[in-house]
Motif scaffolding. Structure first.
Motif, mmCIF file in Angstrom:
data_model
loop_
_atom_site.group_PDB
_atom_site.id
_atom_site.type_symbol
_atom_site.label_atom_id
_atom_site.label_comp_id
_atom_site.label_asym_id
_atom_site.label_seq_id
_atom_site.Cartn_x
_atom_site.Cartn_y
_atom_site.Cartn_z
ATOM 1 N N ASP A 115 0.851 -1.191 0.000
ATOM 2 C CA ASP A 115 0.000 0.000 0.000
ATOM 3 C C ASP A 115 0.887 1.241 0.000
ATOM 4 O OD1 ASP A 115 -1.810 2.016 0.354
ATOM 5 O OD2 ASP A 115 -2.774 1.153 2.127
ATOM 6 N N PRO A 116 0.819 2.087 -1.040
ATOM 7 C CA PRO A 116 1.650 3.301 -1.075
ATOM 8 C C PRO A 116 1.477 4.176 0.161
ATOM 9 C CG PRO A 116 0.625 2.931 -3.210
ATOM 10 C CD PRO A 116 0.006 1.937 -2.264
ATOM 11 N N ALA A 117 0.300 4.115 0.781
ATOM 12 C CA ALA A 117 0.054 4.939 1.973
ATOM 13 C C ALA A 117 0.958 4.531 3.136
ATOM 14 C CB ALA A 117 -1.414 4.822 2.387
ATOM 15 N N GLU A 125 7.318 9.057 5.313
ATOM 16 C CA GLU A 125 8.559 8.382 5.682
ATOM 17 C C GLU A 125 9.682 8.683 4.693
ATOM 18 O OE1 GLU A 125 8.887 6.248 8.435
ATOM 19 O OE2 GLU A 125 6.934 7.066 8.968
ATOM 20 N N GLU A 126 9.481 9.633 3.797
ATOM 21 C CA GLU A 126 10.455 9.910 2.749
ATOM 22 C C GLU A 126 11.819 10.285 3.342
ATOM 23 O OE1 GLU A 126 6.411 10.345 1.119
ATOM 24 O OE2 GLU A 126 7.440 11.163 2.885
ATOM 25 N N SER A 127 12.867 9.628 2.814
ATOM 26 C CA SER A 127 14.264 9.918 3.179
ATOM 27 C C SER A 127 14.518 9.812 4.683
ATOM 28 C CB SER A 127 14.669 11.315 2.682
ATOM 29 O OG SER A 127 14.512 11.425 1.289
ATOM 30 N N GLN A 128 13.862 8.857 5.344
ATOM 31 C CA GLN A 128 13.998 8.728 6.798
ATOM 32 C C GLN A 128 14.947 7.609 7.234
ATOM 33 O OE1 GLN A 128 12.416 10.779 9.195
ATOM 34 N NE2 GLN A 128 12.127 11.951 7.303
ATOM 35 N N LEU A 178 6.610 -3.329 -7.914
ATOM 36 C CA LEU A 178 7.253 -2.045 -8.192
ATOM 37 C C LEU A 178 6.652 -0.920 -7.360
ATOM 38 C CD1 LEU A 178 9.318 -0.422 -9.749
ATOM 39 C CD2 LEU A 178 7.671 -0.203 -11.627
ATOM 40 N N ARG A 179 5.340 -0.949 -7.161
ATOM 41 C CA ARG A 179 4.710 0.076 -6.312
ATOM 42 C C ARG A 179 5.309 0.025 -4.902
ATOM 43 N NH1 ARG A 179 -0.102 -1.533 -8.835
ATOM 44 N NH2 ARG A 179 -0.687 -2.813 -7.025
ATOM 45 N N SER A 180 5.462 -1.177 -4.396
ATOM 46 C CA SER A 180 6.053 -1.330 -3.070
ATOM 47 C C SER A 180 7.499 -0.850 -3.054
ATOM 48 C CB SER A 180 5.985 -2.797 -2.633
ATOM 49 O OG SER A 180 6.666 -3.003 -1.419
ATOM 50 N N ALA A 211 11.855 5.460 -1.776
ATOM 51 C CA ALA A 211 11.576 6.829 -1.332
ATOM 52 C C ALA A 211 11.865 6.989 0.156
ATOM 53 C CB ALA A 211 10.130 7.185 -1.632
ATOM 54 N N SER A 212 11.734 5.910 0.915
ATOM 55 C CA SER A 212 11.974 5.964 2.355
ATOM 56 C C SER A 212 13.456 6.028 2.699
ATOM 57 C CB SER A 212 11.362 4.730 3.035
ATOM 58 O OG SER A 212 9.964 4.672 2.820
#
Length: 595
Positions: free
Chosen positions: A477-479, A484-487, A507-509, A515-516
């Protein structure tokens, strides 16, 4: 380092440190006249035959390389100037890992991209190269395989079973080569050269010979996973290896550029024949074609879940195909025995209750402690835990912990680690225990509250000082990744994507995962390129949803491409038992960087 002039090249002798710390000898041939930029340099890496060494490659330079090309060859361990007992190695997979280590060393040392590399391999070296393509999925330009030794003609009836039996009583058995030099080539000059060469190794370890045979069968079975351009040069008068496995391998390849050339009147030492003009012309044409053709793009793998050899096999499993009545009855018997006697085994009971792919099952397999009812149940449980797939799972755990530990050692600053489908988190929590002195924060995510409770209990049992968070999240789930981006410094994905065939879903996962990551972050991920018991699992075991456990093995090249599309690039891979599972490290790409 020794240096000498070889026609258009300057030869250097040196050594490199392989994957296990062993120093292996190699030769490098650098162009005498470095080009001014008009011609892009290429790296041609040669693998010598069994029994031989890199010095015998020297004569091939002017035949297969342009004056602007760099050429490299190393002495396999136990051969030539490399250390180790003559004709032996730790394992055949160790020889494959040596090749991977050498190619990465050459790229670093001489500033080549891996896409600038082409490999030329003969006999056993060709099987090493084929296994490397399958297991590591390097994005090289192509591979030339001359007289690939997928099946060595031993001539003595039942030679391989006899060797397996003898090794039960004595492990260090060596087999002397029955091949006379005149059986390798028509060239008297090369026969005399072979006979007079003091570095030629006359024997081979029975262990390596048998592992070569076993690995060759695995690669032949799953050759469709290979899509690298391949030229196969097959000797018409080969007294050493059989032709039919070479043709089978070629037919199964998914390579968009592949050629199969049978060379009339050639013997096994293809590039050492009296007249090598046919082999050379075919090789030159192939090399030029490889470097003109673009590498397969990561995007081209997106439809592999629907249009590929693995997709066809998976669709057959989905349709519950059983080709023979005998097979149907066999699987029905296995299902009956599982339901009737499985509950005696604690591991099987967990699988029957929660699913054989569940976090509960995985954690039980990790612990590897047989338990059951009435004595016989413990025996059944031991047999269950010793299944090749579960053994491979435990090897995967060890390798994942090894790569994670390497990252923890390298990084001194406070670390944040995310596991997106942790299960009980055993592999991560046990590793963190060894680094209590480091400031580490861990976030364990899983879709199952039960798994998170087990992870929390394990953390308490281990007495961890780390700051640990437990979050119920869906890894697809993208949500789950918003905010959490760059964390995170390290993100782990273990044993998850192997259970799902859909590439869009994976790929979505992965995009959320990447991104995290921080800009210098590292992704640790696993893959399952193949499985020897795929049909048995599909027709007898159930998954966590209570349905038949049907899997589509995802080739390593496909998995690496999805990681690349998500924003990371693979830098290293460890191969598990029989190549069933892999564990890889990837670094986050800088913005706007493409593969």
């Amino acid at each position: 380092m020794k240096q000498q002039q070889v026609s258009s090249w300057c030869e250097k002798e040196a050594s490199f440190i392989s994957h296990d710390g062993m120093n292996l000898f190699y030769r490098a041939w650098q162009p005498s006249n470095i080009n001014d930029g008009d011609v892009t340099p290429r790296a041609i890496i040669f693998l010598h035959r069994g029994h031989e060494h890199s010095g015998r490659i020297r004569r091939l330079l002017s035949e297969l390389c342009r004056p602007e090309d760099y050429a490299f060859a190393y002495d396999a361990r136990g051969h030539g100037h490399s250390p180790g007992e003559r004709g032996d190695a730790t394992s055949f997979t160790c020889l494959v890992a040596d090749l991977d280590a050498f190619v990465h060393y050459i790229c670093r040392q001489y500033d080549f991209a891996i896409g600038d590399v082409l490999v030329v391999a003969n006999s056993i070296g060709a099987v090493v190269a084929a296994t490397w393509l399958h297991d590591y999925a390097p994005r090289v330009r192509g591979v030339i395989m001359a007289a690939a030794a997928f099946n060595i003609k031993l001539y003595i009836p039942l030679a391989k079973p006899a060797l397996r039996l003898l090794r039960c009583f004595k492990k260090d058995i060596f087999v002397d080569s029955y091949i006379r030099p005149s059986m390798l080539t028509h060239s008297r000059e090369q026969v005399h050269s072979y006979e007079a060469d003091p570095l030629i190794t006359k024997s081979i370890s029975a262990k390596i010979l048998l592992e070569l045979a076993d690995t060759a069968q695995r690669i032949l079975y799953n050759a469709a996973a290979i899509d690298t351009p391949v030229l196969m040069l097959v000797a018409d008068k080969d007294y050493v290896v059989s032709e039919s496995p070479q043709f089978h391998f070629f037919k199964q390849l998914s390579s968009p550029l592949k050629r199969y050339v049978k060379l009339p009147k050639y013997r096994h030492a293809v590039f050492y024949e009296k007249d090598i003009s046919s082999a050379v012309s075919e090789s030159r044409r192939f090399i030029e074609g490889c470097f003109k053709a673009p590498l397969l793009s990561p995007e081209s793998y997106m439809t592999a879940d629907k249009k590929s050899a693995s997709a066809v096999l998976y669709q057959a499993l989905q349709q519950n195909e059983k080709k023979h009545l005998l097979g149907q009855r066999w699987f029905a018997l296995l299902r009956y025995l599982l339901v009737r006697f499985g509950p005696l085994s604690q591991g099987m009971q967990i699988g029957l209750t929660h699913g054989f792919d569940s976090g509960e099952s995985l954690d039980y397999v990790y612990r590897n402690q047989a338990n059951g009812r009435f004595g016989i149940g413990k025996l059944i449980d031991r047999l269950y835990l010793d299944a090749v797939g579960w053994h491979g799972i435990r090897v995967r755990k060890h390798q994942l912990q090894q790569l994670l530990a390497e990252q923890l050692i390298l990084r001194d600053k406070p670390l944040r680690i995310l596991d997106i489908a942790a299960g009980s988190g055993r592999y991560l929590l046990e590793t963190i225990k060894r680094y209590q002195h480091k400031p580490i924060s861990v976030t364990l995510c899983d879709a199952s509250p039960f798994n998170l409770q087990r992870a929390k209990a394990l953390a308490e049992q281990l007495g961890l000082n780390a700051n640990i968070s437990y979050l119920q999240r869906d890894a697809f789930d993208p949500a789950s990744y918003q905010g959490e981006e760059s964390q995170y410094d390290i993100v782990i994905v273990s044993g998850l994507y192997e259970l799902f065939s859909d590439n869009d879903m994976v790929l979505r996962s992965l995009r959320g995962v990447c991104a995290s990551l921080k800009p210098d972050g590292v992704l640790l991920y696993t893959a399952q390129p193949w499985h020897p018991q795929l049909n048995t699992i599909a027709h007898t075991l159930t998954n966590h949803l209570g349905k038949a456990w049907r899997m589509r093995p995802r080739p390593q090249a496909e998995m690496d491409a999805l990681v690349n599309l998500a924003g990371c690039r693979k830098v290293a891979t460890l191969i598990g038992l029989d190549g069933i599972f892999t564990v890889s490290t990837a670094h986050k790409l800088a913005p706007d960087v493409t593969d």
